[in-house]
Design an enzyme around this catalytic site. Structure first.
Site, PDB file in Angstrom:
ATOM      1  N   ARG A  61      -9.855   0.467   9.161  1.00  0.00           N
ATOM      2  CA  ARG A  61      -9.433  -0.899   9.463  1.00  0.00           C
ATOM      3  C   ARG A  61     -10.469  -1.658  10.267  1.00  0.00           C
ATOM      4  NH1 ARG A  61      -3.363   0.175   9.164  1.00  0.00           N
ATOM      5  NH2 ARG A  61      -2.502  -1.885   9.279  1.00  0.00           N
ATOM      6  N   LYS A  91       0.835  -1.213   0.000  1.00  0.00           N
ATOM      7  CA  LYS A  91       0.000   0.000   0.000  1.00  0.00           C
ATOM      8  C   LYS A  91       0.867   1.259   0.000  1.00  0.00           C
ATOM      9  CE  LYS A  91      -2.119  -1.107   3.865  1.00  0.00           C
ATOM     10  NZ  LYS A  91      -1.420  -2.373   4.199  1.00  0.00           N
ATOM     11  N   ARG A 140      -0.476  -9.201  13.257  1.00  0.00           N
ATOM     12  CA  ARG A 140      -1.065  -8.174  12.383  1.00  0.00           C
ATOM     13  C   ARG A 140      -1.936  -8.826  11.311  1.00  0.00           C
ATOM     14  NH1 ARG A 140       4.312  -5.187  10.769  1.00  0.00           N
ATOM     15  NH2 ARG A 140       3.031  -4.043   9.282  1.00  0.00           N
ATOM     16  N   ARG A 197      11.334  -1.344  11.042  1.00  0.00           N
ATOM     17  CA  ARG A 197      10.263  -1.002  11.980  1.00  0.00           C
ATOM     18  C   ARG A 197      10.202  -1.999  13.135  1.00  0.00           C
ATOM     19  NH1 ARG A 197       5.077   0.150   8.211  1.00  0.00           N
ATOM     20  NH2 ARG A 197       4.106  -1.127   9.824  1.00  0.00           N
ATOM     21  N   ARG A 199      11.614  -5.600   4.803  1.00  0.00           N
ATOM     22  CA  ARG A 199      11.432  -4.162   4.549  1.00  0.00           C
ATOM     23  C   ARG A 199      12.428  -3.321   5.359  1.00  0.00           C
ATOM     24  NH1 ARG A 199       5.704  -1.809   5.310  1.00  0.00           N
ATOM     25  NH2 ARG A 199       5.843  -3.023   7.221  1.00  0.00           N
TER      26      ARG A 199
HETATM   27  P1  AP5 Z   1       4.884  -1.594   1.777  1.00  0.00           P
HETATM   28  O1  AP5 Z   1       4.562  -0.782   0.578  1.00  0.00           O
HETATM   29  O2  AP5 Z   1       5.649  -0.956   2.880  1.00  0.00           O
HETATM   30  O3  AP5 Z   1       3.563  -2.328   2.323  1.00  0.00           O
HETATM   31  P2  AP5 Z   1       2.310  -1.763   3.133  1.00  0.00           P
HETATM   32  O4  AP5 Z   1       1.095  -2.426   2.596  1.00  0.00           O
HETATM   33  O5  AP5 Z   1       2.325  -0.275   3.175  1.00  0.00           O
HETATM   34  O6  AP5 Z   1       2.667  -2.384   4.548  1.00  0.00           O
HETATM   35  P3  AP5 Z   1       2.539  -1.836   6.029  1.00  0.00           P
HETATM   36  O7  AP5 Z   1       3.229  -2.884   6.886  1.00  0.00           O
HETATM   37  O8  AP5 Z   1       3.027  -0.442   6.174  1.00  0.00           O
HETATM   38  O9  AP5 Z   1       1.041  -1.920   6.277  1.00  0.00           O
HETATM   39  P4  AP5 Z   1       0.349  -2.016   7.603  1.00  0.00           P
HETATM   40  O10 AP5 Z   1      -1.021  -1.816   7.170  1.00  0.00           O
HETATM   41  O11 AP5 Z   1       0.560  -3.195   8.446  1.00  0.00           O
HETATM   42  O12 AP5 Z   1       1.107  -0.908   8.489  1.00  0.00           O
HETATM   43  P5  AP5 Z   1       0.654   0.509   8.995  1.00  0.00           P
HETATM   44  O13 AP5 Z   1       1.848   1.350   9.035  1.00  0.00           O
HETATM   45  O14 AP5 Z   1      -0.552   0.967   8.271  1.00  0.00           O
HETATM   46  O15 AP5 Z   1       5.692  -2.897   1.244  1.00  0.00           O
HETATM   47  C1  AP5 Z   1       6.187  -3.888   2.136  1.00  0.00           C
HETATM   48  C2  AP5 Z   1       7.546  -4.397   1.617  1.00  0.00           C
HETATM   49  O16 AP5 Z   1       7.342  -5.069   0.369  1.00  0.00           O
HETATM   50  C3  AP5 Z   1       8.584  -3.290   1.333  1.00  0.00           C
HETATM   51  O17 AP5 Z   1       9.857  -3.748   1.690  1.00  0.00           O
HETATM   52  C4  AP5 Z   1       8.491  -3.058  -0.194  1.00  0.00           C
HETATM   53  O18 AP5 Z   1       9.730  -2.613  -0.746  1.00  0.00           O
HETATM   54  C5  AP5 Z   1       8.129  -4.459  -0.676  1.00  0.00           C
HETATM   55  N1  AP5 Z   1       7.291  -4.434  -1.879  1.00  0.00           N
HETATM   56  C6  AP5 Z   1       6.248  -3.590  -2.157  1.00  0.00           C
HETATM   57  N2  AP5 Z   1       5.690  -3.897  -3.353  1.00  0.00           N
HETATM   58  C7  AP5 Z   1       6.395  -4.977  -3.824  1.00  0.00           C
HETATM   59  C8  AP5 Z   1       6.285  -5.767  -5.017  1.00  0.00           C
HETATM   60  N3  AP5 Z   1       5.342  -5.528  -5.927  1.00  0.00           N
HETATM   61  N4  AP5 Z   1       7.163  -6.792  -5.178  1.00  0.00           N
HETATM   62  C9  AP5 Z   1       8.123  -7.071  -4.221  1.00  0.00           C
HETATM   63  N5  AP5 Z   1       8.271  -6.349  -3.081  1.00  0.00           N
HETATM   64  C10 AP5 Z   1       7.398  -5.312  -2.881  1.00  0.00           C
HETATM   65  O19 AP5 Z   1       0.167   0.162  10.473  1.00  0.00           O
HETATM   66  C11 AP5 Z   1       1.073  -0.188  11.495  1.00  0.00           C
HETATM   67  C12 AP5 Z   1       0.321  -0.317  12.807  1.00  0.00           C
HETATM   68  O20 AP5 Z   1      -0.265   0.953  13.149  1.00  0.00           O
HETATM   69  C13 AP5 Z   1      -0.854  -1.291  12.825  1.00  0.00           C
HETATM   70  O21 AP5 Z   1      -0.440  -2.628  13.101  1.00  0.00           O
HETATM   71  C14 AP5 Z   1      -1.718  -0.707  13.949  1.00  0.00           C
HETATM   72  O22 AP5 Z   1      -1.195  -1.045  15.209  1.00  0.00           O
HETATM   73  C15 AP5 Z   1      -1.548   0.795  13.752  1.00  0.00           C
HETATM   74  N6  AP5 Z   1      -2.573   1.362  12.852  1.00  0.00           N
HETATM   75  C16 AP5 Z   1      -2.366   1.946  11.638  1.00  0.00           C
HETATM   76  N7  AP5 Z   1      -3.532   2.336  11.099  1.00  0.00           N
HETATM   77  C17 AP5 Z   1      -4.494   1.994  11.982  1.00  0.00           C
HETATM   78  C18 AP5 Z   1      -5.909   2.092  11.969  1.00  0.00           C
HETATM   79  N8  AP5 Z   1      -6.581   2.637  10.927  1.00  0.00           N
HETATM   80  N9  AP5 Z   1      -6.592   1.609  13.043  1.00  0.00           N
HETATM   81  C19 AP5 Z   1      -5.961   1.068  14.099  1.00  0.00           C
HETATM   82  N10 AP5 Z   1      -4.624   0.923  14.173  1.00  0.00           N
HETATM   83  C20 AP5 Z   1      -3.897   1.383  13.117  1.00  0.00           C
END
Ligand code: AP5
Length: 209
Positions: free
Chosen positions: A88, A13, A166, A155, A127
């Site tokens: 979410r 994402k 997660r 992270r 990552r």
């Molecule tokens: P990346 O693009 O970083 O993936 P992402 O989907 O953004 O992953 P996140 O881990 O950031 O999502 P998340 O939803 O768990 O975390 P968030 O920060 O929102 O890609 C991942 C890896 O793959 C990278 O190394 C990239 O280079 C590689 N890659 C990408 N595309 C590729 C491809 N096509 N081929 C190969 N490799 C590829 O949330 C973190 C925490 O915050 C949550 O657990 C929760 O505790 C809290 N939180 C956040 N939002 C909320 C909410 N709305 N409600 C409650 N808690 C929340």
């Protein structure tokens, strides 16, 4: 254009949102990034959020709903936005709709990125993020040209154990809200087991770009 980038942790994402910002000229609103910024600023909210995030649990709805409402009212969201990692829970989806209605807006596209859980663990544990630029890398799939130059960090919640938690939370609490958006006929699925460029091109096609 008001877009939700939907999908499990590590599906790509953030990677796609950063490319879409340039193509569409609208901001990315990542609740994960906003919460991590609060943690790094050592605010009260950040400290509370960290206790949930470190375990891979969702931060309470009241906290994230308030943060997003405030962010959506900023001027740069006038012509659209890309929500990344929000909503979410069904409660977050309902509150988002209410908040958007107040400002005469609605979600137009939900782009659901799809990837098997087994591939997610590898993507997340590999990552690395640049401390200097915030750019997202992967030690195998997208390594930086000069590792030292980028000052890469991993992270705290990107360990195998926390990723499993997660993913459980995603399947139990987040994935079910796709049915809510499906009932509005605004969901399009994109296979994320593909190159970053192909995924971007498929998203742009859906958006008519
Ligand atoms: P990346 O693009 O970083 O993936 P992402 O989907 O953004 O992953 P996140 O881990 O950031 O999502 P998340 O939803 O768990 O975390 P968030 O920060 O929102 O890609 C991942 C890896 O793959 C990278 O190394 C990239 O280079 C590689 N890659 C990408 N595309 C590729 C491809 N096509 N081929 C190969 N490799 C590829 O949330 C973190 C925490 O915050 C949550 O657990 C929760 O505790 C809290 N939180 C956040 N939002 C909320 C909410 N709305 N409600 C409650 N808690 C929340």
């Amino acid at each position: 254009m008001n877009i939700i980038l939907f999908g499990p942790p590590g599906v790509g994402k953030g990677t796609q949102a950063k490319l879409l910002i340039e193509k569409l000229n609208i901001p990315q609103i990542s609740t994960g990034d906003i919460l991590r910024q609060a943690i790094s600023n050592k605010t009260e909210l950040g400290l509370e959020a960290k206790s949930y995030m470190d375990k891979g649990d969702l931060v309470p709805d009241e906290i994230v709903n308030g943060l997003v409402k405030l962010r959506l009212s900023e001027k740069d969201c006038e012509n659209g936005f890309i929500l990344d990692g929000y909503p979410r829970t069904l409660q977050q989806a309902n509150i988002l709709d209410e908040n958007l209605k107040e400002i005469n807006k609605k979600i137009e596209y939900v782009i659901s990125l799809e990837l098997d859980d087994s591939l997610i663990v590898e993507r997340i544990t590999g990552r690395r993020t640049s401390k200097k630029t915030g750019k997202i890398y992967h030690i195998k799939y997208n390594p930086p040209i000069d590792e030292n130059e980028e000052d890469l960090i991993q992270r705290d919640d990107d360990t195998e154990e926390v990723v499993k938690q997660r993913l459980d939370n995603y399947h139990n609490q987040t994935e079910p809200i796709l049915a809510y958006y499906n009932s509005h006929n605004i969901v399009s699925s994109v296979n994320s087991d593909d190159s970053v460029e192909n995924i971007l091109s498929n998203i742009l096609k859906i958006l008519g770009k």
